[in-house]
Design a protein around this motif. Structure first.
Motif, PDB file in Angstrom:
ATOM      1  N   UNK A  98       9.444 -10.656   2.444  1.00  0.00           N
ATOM      2  CA  UNK A  98      10.377 -10.515   3.486  1.00  0.00           C
ATOM      3  C   UNK A  98      11.287 -11.623   3.604  1.00  0.00           C
ATOM      4  N   UNK A  99      10.752 -12.812   3.457  1.00  0.00           N
ATOM      5  CA  UNK A  99      11.883 -13.953   3.556  1.00  0.00           C
ATOM      6  C   UNK A  99      12.713 -13.916   2.358  1.00  0.00           C
ATOM      7  N   UNK A 100      12.093 -13.803   1.210  1.00  0.00           N
ATOM      8  CA  UNK A 100      13.149 -13.907   0.108  1.00  0.00           C
ATOM      9  C   UNK A 100      13.969 -12.566  -0.059  1.00  0.00           C
ATOM     10  N   UNK A 101      13.721 -11.424   0.739  1.00  0.00           N
ATOM     11  CA  UNK A 101      14.635 -10.423   0.815  1.00  0.00           C
ATOM     12  C   UNK A 101      15.805 -10.572   1.778  1.00  0.00           C
ATOM     13  N   UNK A 102      15.397 -11.190   2.794  1.00  0.00           N
ATOM     14  CA  UNK A 102      16.356 -11.507   3.933  1.00  0.00           C
ATOM     15  C   UNK A 102      17.320 -12.454   3.229  1.00  0.00           C
ATOM     16  N   UNK A 103      16.775 -13.842   2.606  1.00  0.00           N
ATOM     17  CA  UNK A 103      17.678 -14.589   2.027  1.00  0.00           C
ATOM     18  C   UNK A 103      18.535 -13.888   0.826  1.00  0.00           C
ATOM     19  N   UNK A 113      20.009 -11.135   1.143  1.00  0.00           N
ATOM     20  CA  UNK A 113      20.926 -10.308   1.870  1.00  0.00           C
ATOM     21  C   UNK A 113      20.493  -9.103   2.345  1.00  0.00           C
ATOM     22  N   UNK A 114      19.014  -8.796   1.748  1.00  0.00           N
ATOM     23  CA  UNK A 114      18.770  -7.379   2.194  1.00  0.00           C
ATOM     24  C   UNK A 114      18.479  -7.351   3.568  1.00  0.00           C
ATOM     25  N   UNK A 115      18.332  -6.187   4.116  1.00  0.00           N
ATOM     26  CA  UNK A 115      18.193  -5.800   5.501  1.00  0.00           C
ATOM     27  C   UNK A 115      16.486  -5.954   5.583  1.00  0.00           C
ATOM     28  N   UNK A 116      15.998  -6.646   6.835  1.00  0.00           N
ATOM     29  CA  UNK A 116      14.607  -6.622   6.962  1.00  0.00           C
ATOM     30  C   UNK A 116      14.394  -6.338   8.422  1.00  0.00           C
ATOM     31  N   UNK A 117      13.398  -5.512   8.567  1.00  0.00           N
ATOM     32  CA  UNK A 117      13.239  -4.974  10.159  1.00  0.00           C
ATOM     33  C   UNK A 117      12.706  -6.108  10.755  1.00  0.00           C
ATOM     34  N   UNK A 118      12.993  -5.905  12.500  1.00  0.00           N
ATOM     35  CA  UNK A 118      12.407  -6.747  13.099  1.00  0.00           C
ATOM     36  C   UNK A 118      11.139  -6.122  13.522  1.00  0.00           C
ATOM     37  N   UNK A 119      10.005  -7.031  13.941  1.00  0.00           N
ATOM     38  CA  UNK A 119       9.981  -8.425  14.006  1.00  0.00           C
ATOM     39  C   UNK A 119       9.626  -9.187  12.550  1.00  0.00           C
ATOM     40  N   UNK A 158      11.472  -9.831  10.045  1.00  0.00           N
ATOM     41  CA  UNK A 158      12.397 -10.687   9.682  1.00  0.00           C
ATOM     42  C   UNK A 158      12.199 -12.047  10.566  1.00  0.00           C
ATOM     43  N   UNK A 159      12.364 -11.991  11.772  1.00  0.00           N
ATOM     44  CA  UNK A 159      11.908 -13.262  12.627  1.00  0.00           C
ATOM     45  C   UNK A 159      10.625 -13.955  12.204  1.00  0.00           C
ATOM     46  N   UNK A 160       9.450 -13.132  11.884  1.00  0.00           N
ATOM     47  CA  UNK A 160       8.128 -13.886  11.812  1.00  0.00           C
ATOM     48  C   UNK A 160       8.288 -14.417  10.543  1.00  0.00           C
ATOM     49  N   UNK A 161       8.885 -13.828   9.384  1.00  0.00           N
ATOM     50  CA  UNK A 161       8.959 -14.244   7.919  1.00  0.00           C
ATOM     51  C   UNK A 161       9.669 -15.751   8.004  1.00  0.00           C
ATOM     52  N   UNK A 162      10.767 -15.853   9.124  1.00  0.00           N
ATOM     53  CA  UNK A 162      11.308 -17.207   8.845  1.00  0.00           C
ATOM     54  C   UNK A 162      10.372 -18.285   9.553  1.00  0.00           C
ATOM     55  N   UNK A 183       0.465 -14.464  14.568  1.00  0.00           N
ATOM     56  CA  UNK A 183       0.677 -15.359  13.529  1.00  0.00           C
ATOM     57  C   UNK A 183       0.723 -17.138  14.371  1.00  0.00           C
ATOM     58  N   UNK A 184       0.803 -17.869  13.653  1.00  0.00           N
ATOM     59  CA  UNK A 184       0.997 -19.087  13.926  1.00  0.00           C
ATOM     60  C   UNK A 184       2.361 -19.441  13.207  1.00  0.00           C
ATOM     61  N   UNK A 185       3.291 -19.954  13.679  1.00  0.00           N
ATOM     62  CA  UNK A 185       4.511 -20.357  12.923  1.00  0.00           C
ATOM     63  C   UNK A 185       5.259 -21.431  13.355  1.00  0.00           C
ATOM     64  N   UNK A 186       6.313 -22.163  12.717  1.00  0.00           N
ATOM     65  CA  UNK A 186       7.019 -23.238  12.943  1.00  0.00           C
ATOM     66  C   UNK A 186       8.510 -22.985  12.198  1.00  0.00           C
TER      67      UNK A 186
END
Length: 169
Positions: A98-103, A105-111, A113-117, A137-140
């Motif tokens: 999903x991170x790759x798809x968003x980068x 330019x593909x549309x990634x549904x929320x949340x 998209x947010x979590x993948x970053x 998840x644990x993220x940064x």
């Protein structure tokens, strides 16, 4: 609780987090996108920061980040165990596609998209009766920024190609 506190996960803190998770599942989604110190949300999702570490601007050797990561993983593990007892084994969603798809330019549904970053994967429990799913998840956002224990609720679970049950490979 959105700031780091010393000590292990007490039963009181666990109950507080579980209560916040129950609220997230029950709350209506915001009609417009919103962001504040507790998280973000929008028409089909909500992300809540359950706990955050300190920032790591002066953590040259990475020791503080490793300690904070271990503490937040312990919180995550305790929540996963409690929710697994309630709802069964979670699905593991690999967020890298999903991170790759968003980068790209593909549309990634929320949340997602947010979590993948912020994270590499999310533990997810579908709730078809509610038309929602819950993820942890644990993220940064970046190596100098706080680590965060995140709870997310969304309407659309990601496609099966990136989801697996914990008990299976």
């Amino acid at each position: 609780m959105t700031t780091a506190e010393s000590g292990s996960l007490s039963s009181v803190a666990l109950e507080e987090y579980l209560s916040l998770i129950d609220e997230l599942l029950a709350q209506p989604f915001p009609q417009v996108n919103l962001y504040d110190h507790t998280g973000c949300g929008g028409p089909q999702h909500r992300v809540r920061i359950l706990r955050a570490s300190q920032e790591f601007w002066d953590d040259d050797d990475g020791e503080a980040a490793r300690e904070a990561g271990a503490e937040l993983r312990a919180y995550l593990d305790a929540l996963i165990a409690a929710l697994t007892a309630r709802w069964g084994e979670p699905l593991v969603v690999d967020l890298l596609p999903y991170l790759r798809a968003g980068l790209e330019g593909e549309a990634v549904s929320e949340p997602i998209n947010c979590l993948s970053q912020l994270a590499g994967s999310v533990q997810a429990w579908p709730h078809p009766d509610l038309g929602r799913w819950l993820g942890l998840a644990v993220g940064q956002g970046d190596k100098e920024l706080p680590l965060e224990l995140l709870a997310a609720v969304g309407q659309t679970l990601p496609p099966e190609r990136s989801v697996r049950s914990v008990g299976r490979s």
